[in-house]
Design a protein around this motif. Sequence first.
Motif, PDB file in Angstrom:
ATOM      1  N   ALA A 320       0.848  -1.201   0.000  1.00 17.41           N
ATOM      2  CA  ALA A 320       0.000   0.000   0.000  1.00 17.41           C
ATOM      3  C   ALA A 320       0.880   1.246   0.000  1.00 17.41           C
ATOM      4  CB  ALA A 320      -0.906  -0.010   1.220  1.00 17.41           C
ATOM      5  N   THR A 321       0.457   2.257  -0.756  1.00 14.57           N
ATOM      6  CA  THR A 321       1.202   3.516  -0.837  1.00 14.57           C
ATOM      7  C   THR A 321       0.267   4.678  -0.547  1.00 14.57           C
ATOM      8  OG1 THR A 321       2.683   2.590  -2.522  1.00 14.57           O
ATOM      9  CG2 THR A 321       2.627   4.992  -2.291  1.00 14.57           C
ATOM     10  N   ALA A 322       0.545   5.401   0.548  1.00 15.16           N
ATOM     11  CA  ALA A 322      -0.209   6.609   0.887  1.00 15.16           C
ATOM     12  C   ALA A 322       0.549   7.804   0.318  1.00 15.16           C
ATOM     13  CB  ALA A 322      -0.366   6.740   2.393  1.00 15.16           C
ATOM     14  N   THR A 323      -0.100   8.572  -0.545  1.00 15.82           N
ATOM     15  CA  THR A 323       0.553   9.709  -1.201  1.00 15.82           C
ATOM     16  C   THR A 323       0.456  10.956  -0.324  1.00 15.82           C
ATOM     17  OG1 THR A 323      -0.006   8.790  -3.364  1.00 15.82           O
ATOM     18  CG2 THR A 323       0.618  11.112  -3.292  1.00 15.82           C
ATOM     19  N   ILE A 324       1.603  11.544  -0.044  1.00 13.24           N
ATOM     20  CA  ILE A 324       1.696  12.777   0.751  1.00 13.24           C
ATOM     21  C   ILE A 324       2.284  13.861  -0.153  1.00 13.24           C
ATOM     22  CG2 ILE A 324       2.588  13.847   2.847  1.00 13.24           C
ATOM     23  CD1 ILE A 324       0.738  11.454   3.359  1.00 13.24           C
ATOM     24  N   GLU A 325       1.584  14.963  -0.303  1.00 13.01           N
ATOM     25  CA  GLU A 325       2.058  16.046  -1.163  1.00 13.01           C
ATOM     26  C   GLU A 325       2.174  17.341  -0.377  1.00 13.01           C
ATOM     27  OE1 GLU A 325      -0.673  16.219  -4.411  1.00 13.01           O
ATOM     28  OE2 GLU A 325       0.198  14.479  -5.431  1.00 13.01           O
ATOM     29  N   GLU A 326       3.185  18.118  -0.756  1.00  4.72           N
ATOM     30  CA  GLU A 326       3.342  19.440  -0.158  1.00  4.72           C
ATOM     31  C   GLU A 326       2.224  20.345  -0.653  1.00  4.72           C
ATOM     32  OE1 GLU A 326       6.850  22.828   0.310  1.00  4.72           O
ATOM     33  OE2 GLU A 326       7.124  21.079  -1.016  1.00  4.72           O
ATOM     34  N   ASP A 327       1.740  21.211   0.196  1.00  3.03           N
ATOM     35  CA  ASP A 327       0.696  22.139  -0.234  1.00  3.03           C
ATOM     36  C   ASP A 327       1.174  22.908  -1.463  1.00  3.03           C
ATOM     37  OD1 ASP A 327      -0.956  21.375   1.796  1.00  3.03           O
ATOM     38  OD2 ASP A 327      -0.366  22.990   3.167  1.00  3.03           O
ATOM     39  N   GLY A 328       0.311  23.039  -2.448  1.00  2.64           N
ATOM     40  CA  GLY A 328       0.682  23.733  -3.682  1.00  2.64           C
ATOM     41  C   GLY A 328       1.410  22.842  -4.660  1.00  2.64           C
ATOM     42  N   THR A 329       1.440  21.540  -4.436  1.00  6.19           N
ATOM     43  CA  THR A 329       2.081  20.596  -5.372  1.00  6.19           C
ATOM     44  C   THR A 329       1.115  19.462  -5.695  1.00  6.19           C
ATOM     45  OG1 THR A 329       3.036  19.183  -3.654  1.00  6.19           O
ATOM     46  CG2 THR A 329       4.366  21.076  -4.402  1.00  6.19           C
ATOM     47  N   GLY A 364       1.700  24.827  -8.271  1.00  9.87           N
ATOM     48  CA  GLY A 364       0.717  25.774  -8.767  1.00  9.87           C
ATOM     49  C   GLY A 364      -0.381  25.975  -7.744  1.00  9.87           C
ATOM     50  N   SER A 365      -1.378  26.744  -8.121  1.00 13.15           N
ATOM     51  CA  SER A 365      -2.501  26.967  -7.208  1.00 13.15           C
ATOM     52  C   SER A 365      -3.335  25.696  -7.121  1.00 13.15           C
ATOM     53  CB  SER A 365      -3.363  28.121  -7.725  1.00 13.15           C
ATOM     54  OG  SER A 365      -4.001  27.753  -8.934  1.00 13.15           O
ATOM     55  N   PRO A 366      -3.996  25.468  -5.997  1.00 13.73           N
ATOM     56  CA  PRO A 366      -4.822  24.260  -5.846  1.00 13.73           C
ATOM     57  C   PRO A 366      -5.836  24.102  -6.975  1.00 13.73           C
ATOM     58  CG  PRO A 366      -4.548  25.323  -3.737  1.00 13.73           C
ATOM     59  CD  PRO A 366      -3.949  26.256  -4.746  1.00 13.73           C
ATOM     60  N   LYS A 367      -6.416  25.227  -7.418  1.00 13.59           N
ATOM     61  CA  LYS A 367      -7.429  25.165  -8.469  1.00 13.59           C
ATOM     62  C   LYS A 367      -6.827  24.682  -9.779  1.00 13.59           C
ATOM     63  CE  LYS A 367     -11.021  27.941 -10.716  1.00 13.59           C
ATOM     64  NZ  LYS A 367     -11.669  29.276 -10.779  1.00 13.59           N
ATOM     65  N   LEU A 368      -5.658  25.230 -10.153  1.00 14.44           N
ATOM     66  CA  LEU A 368      -5.001  24.818 -11.394  1.00 14.44           C
ATOM     67  C   LEU A 368      -4.506  23.372 -11.317  1.00 14.44           C
ATOM     68  CD1 LEU A 368      -2.940  28.039 -12.309  1.00 14.44           C
ATOM     69  CD2 LEU A 368      -4.991  27.140 -13.467  1.00 14.44           C
ATOM     70  N   LEU A 369      -3.960  22.995 -10.168  1.00 13.63           N
ATOM     71  CA  LEU A 369      -3.457  21.621 -10.021  1.00 13.63           C
ATOM     72  C   LEU A 369      -4.584  20.596 -10.087  1.00 13.63           C
ATOM     73  CD1 LEU A 369      -0.788  22.091  -7.206  1.00 13.63           C
ATOM     74  CD2 LEU A 369      -0.385  21.743  -9.653  1.00 13.63           C
TER      75      LEU A 369
END
Length: 433
Positions: A320-329, A364-369
């Motif tokens: 299992a892989t839990a994906t962790i992303e930096e805010d704005g990525t 990028g911005s959350p909306k664009l991403l």
Amino acid sequence: MAQMIKKYKLTTNLSLKIVAFVFAAFLWLIVANVDNPVVRNTYANIPVTIVNEDVITQGGEVYSVLDEQNVNVVVYAKRSVIQQISSDEIVATADIKEMDAHTGLIPIKITIPSHSGEYQSAEASPRNIQIKTEKTGKAVFTLSVSATGVPRDGYMTGEMKVNPEKITITGAESKISQIKKAEAKINVDGLSKDTEVEAELVLYDAAENVISQSQLSNNLGSEGITVDVEVLQKKSVPVQFSVSGEPAEGYRYTGCTSEPASVQICGKSTALANVTEITVPGSEMNIQGATEKVEKTIDISKYLPEGVSLVDDAAKNVTATATIEEDGTRTVDFMVASIKIRNLSDSLQVSYEPDAEVILTFRGSPKLLEALDVSNAVSVNLQNFTKPGTYDVPVDVDLPTGVSLSEKAVVKLTLTEKEEQDSSESQDLFKEQ
């Protein structure tokens, strides 16, 4: 006077008349034999029946035939008789009472009861059959089950119970000692429900060669062997994961995937009816304070409902892989097979590792991403790669304004000389026109 003349005529040239009669009879015999002569015919593979076996068995011994128990039979008879004789009518017997005690040779007697008195002779080739006597042996074997065939689509065999569980084999000690395994062989083709199947007894030696059961006996009786076959239904379901904890500040959890994403389970149809997924609780996957993806191998078998099991027990460990992303990525695992190729030399072809992926991280911005779609925007330029070899090639991504790659990505590609005719199994990338 007339009477004397008549008598004289009958006795005139009597010797010549006798010679003529004998010659006529001889000529008739020749013609008869030419038209229906005595001929020879050979009948192959006539089984020899051994009689008076009790002479040996009463002494607590058994016998085994050292050679083939079939012989050829040569019959001499008139052609008209030969044409009527078939192999099934020939009887070959070997009487143990006539056995030579020193050599074990028994003469073979041939008879053709349906044509008794119509043939000149009938002999076996070879004329004797040889047997060997020895003490009687007995052994008990546990029966295992061997199944051939394939159940109906969507089903598989479960537990198989053989009846009886054990078998007693009796025969010559030397032959009994060769037996290393006794098997109940069945065919499960097309089964879709629990079934009792009749089985065939097969005996094997240490080298897995089948042992002939001639001159061996067993205690199966008329009922033989049966196997109770359990038939289970199969089903493919996804594996779903929950997580516990929170990632580090400035990071977010975006989802959990697994390899494989789904597994095959089996069980009775009633047990499978309400199973739509395998759910793994968050206690198995803790992402507390994580700043990057979290991977863990989990045994999912303990989360299967009662009465349900995995088709392949080796598939119980799921990564299992839990994906962790930096805010704005946003991170995308992109299949190398989907990358477009630009400026590939006409003399070269491209290959890559099966199922290879490249990891792309965007900012990028959350909306664009959230709206970002790069399915047709990823490519590589091979203009400067003109010779065969393996290279790390930079990846280009056509991105909308406001979105960028957080770090450069490369993909490992192998360039080889193009063959005259590309193999149908080649893994060339899609070449952009």
